[in-house]
Design an enzyme around this catalytic site. Structure first.
Site, mmCIF file in Angstrom:
data_model
loop_
_atom_site.group_PDB
_atom_site.id
_atom_site.type_symbol
_atom_site.label_atom_id
_atom_site.label_comp_id
_atom_site.label_asym_id
_atom_site.label_seq_id
_atom_site.Cartn_x
_atom_site.Cartn_y
_atom_site.Cartn_z
ATOM 1 C CB SER A 16 -0.910 -0.009 1.228
ATOM 2 O OG SER A 16 -1.828 1.048 1.196
ATOM 3 C CB CYS A 42 -10.621 3.256 26.025
ATOM 4 S SG CYS A 42 -10.402 2.113 27.383
#
Length: 460
Positions: free
Chosen positions: A194, A320
């Site tokens: 990529s 989180c």
């Protein structure tokens, strides 16, 4: 503002910018046409393909450009599985592959195929013997990343490739994170990359398929890129991607030494200054620019916001910071702490002074977040310990279940237990990790009316 998230997207390399602007003027025509402008575009495309193939270590006619690294993974896996469908429909992969590989495996299973995830150790690497054990007579394809995108651990690709070759199974290597640092060793069969990971423009991936590998492109047939990547080539971006790959390779040897030293300093200083921290990933066999650590009693989202407020751009694998409320599949597979997770990935050219300032700021930021969450400074002692305790942390997200556990562990005598009730998926990983870090015994998980009950025995 120091940008420390090159593993997500590296800043555009100056060579990529120059090539991109130049090709916007010279490479706008259709490279499939025979008139002058088309011939000029074809020459640019052929030159880019030769440069990229040289960097990968394959023939130019084995490499095609795709619209992204993810599309290269999807096309590579689908084409290889289809080409070998007479062998079987089984896929082997490591448990820490990029989500593009995992999503493709899930889709393959939904369509009637099967796959096996090979586990990793706490460093994040697979055991080649365990990988070989996952290969079956009906295995059509094996997948293994060259280096992990979250913790930087390099995988034993050459060893696994040799075992796959002996078993007659092609190996696809996702080299997105490592290709800018050097070619992938070993007898791999397919490889993906990529461009925005090495400083090229976004929207360009590459897929290499060795001659002799059975491959059947999926989807409607196309005339471009050997029928493996449909659509008009984004020639300016492709030329910029190939030019920047060559440029970063020329700089890689010297820059790898410099960044490896900076990352080594981060690894040691964080462990010394922060406290209650776990630096994860292999300390030696790793990418030179990437380090990940997890801090106990810290809300990952707050930690990243605080670091951003101080001028540092980092990323995290903590639940989180995600909308799924689940920890990173990589950290989960490794069995390491996920709460308060920080990934630092230094781009080429990172200044030593920026790293020094990060190490000065980080301890205070972590301490401030812990203080706001009411985390314990030390394990409390009780003059009248009780036999056992149950902590109700239902409905509370990480790191609160672990913080509540740490607050009360000193209230039970040695040998007694604390049971934590929690419905946050991160607790399943973080409570055992806390026990290992604090030398307490994780007894196990028990069913509960809501969520799960995690039982911990006090050893000291």
């Amino acid at each position: 503002m120091p940008y420390f998230d090159a593993a997500s997207a590296a800043p555009l390399h100056p060579v990529a910018r120059q090539a991109l602007l130049a090709t916007l003027d010279e490479g706008w025509a259709d490279p499939a046409r025979l008139y002058r402008e088309g011939r000029r575009a074809r020459l640019l495309l052929d030159a880019a393909r030769e440069a990229a193939a040289d960097a990968v270590g394959c023939r130019p006619d084995e490499l095609v450009f795709t619209s992204s690294g993810t599309s290269a993974v999807h096309a590579g896996i689908a084409g290889a599985l289809s080409g070998r469908r007479r062998v079987g429909r089984h896929l082997a992969l490591s448990a820490v592959e990029h989500s593009s590989v995992l999503h493709t495996a899930a889709a393959h299973e939904a369509a009637g195929g099967s796959f096996t995830e090979v586990p990793v150790g706490r460093s994040g690497a697979v055991d080649p013997a365990a990988y070989a054990g996952a290969l079956r007579p009906d295995t059509a394809l094996a997948c293994l990343q060259s280096a992990n995108h979250e913790v930087g651990t390099e995988q034993p690709v050459a060893e696994v490739a040799a075992l796959c070759a002996d078993a007659g199974v092609p190996l696809l290597v996702d080299a997105a994170q490592s290709l800018g640092w050097g070619p992938v060793a070993g007898r791999w069969s397919l490889l993906t990359g990529s461009a925005h990971k090495w400083g090229g423009p976004a929207g360009v991936g590459l897929l290499a398929v060795r001659k002799g590998v059975r491959f059947a492109p999926q989807g409607p047939a196309g005339e471009r890129e050997s029928g493996r990547a449909p659509g008009f080539e984004n020639l300016p971006a492709i030329v910029a991607a190939a030019a920047s790959l060559r440029a970063v390779r020329d700089e890689a040897a010297a820059e790898a030494v410099r960044l490896r030293a900076l990352v080594g300093r981060i690894r040691s200083v964080v462990a010394e200054r922060v406290g209650d921290v776990e630096v994860v990933g292999d300390p030696e066999r790793r990418l030179p620019h990437l380090v990940t650590f997890s801090c106990l009693y810290v809300d990952g989202e707050t930690l990243l916001h605080e670091l951003d407020r101080h001028g540092f751009s980092v990323s995290s694998g903590s639940s989180c910071t995600s909308s799924t409320l689940e920890p990173s599949h990589v950290l989960k597979a490794m069995g390491v702490l996920s709460e308060g997770n920080v990934r630092v990935s230094l781009p080429v050219g990172t200044a030593e002074a920026d790293v020094d300032r990060f190490l000065e700021v980080l301890p205070g930021v972590v301490a401030g977040v812990r203080e706001r969450l009411g985390a314990p400074v030390s394990v409390p002692a009780s003059p009248a310990p009780v036999a056992s305790l149950v902590v109700d942390a239902l409905g509370r997200r990480c790191p609160i279940p672990v913080i509540e556990l740490a607050k009360v562990i000193g209230e039970v005598p040695v040998g007694a237990t604390v049971t934590v009730l929690a419905d946050d998926e991160a607790a399943r990983l973080d409570i055992p990790a806390w026990c290992e870090m604090r030398e307490q015994e994780y007894v196990g998980e028990e069913p509960a009316d809501r969520g799960s009950a995690y039982v911990v025995r006090r050893l000291s």
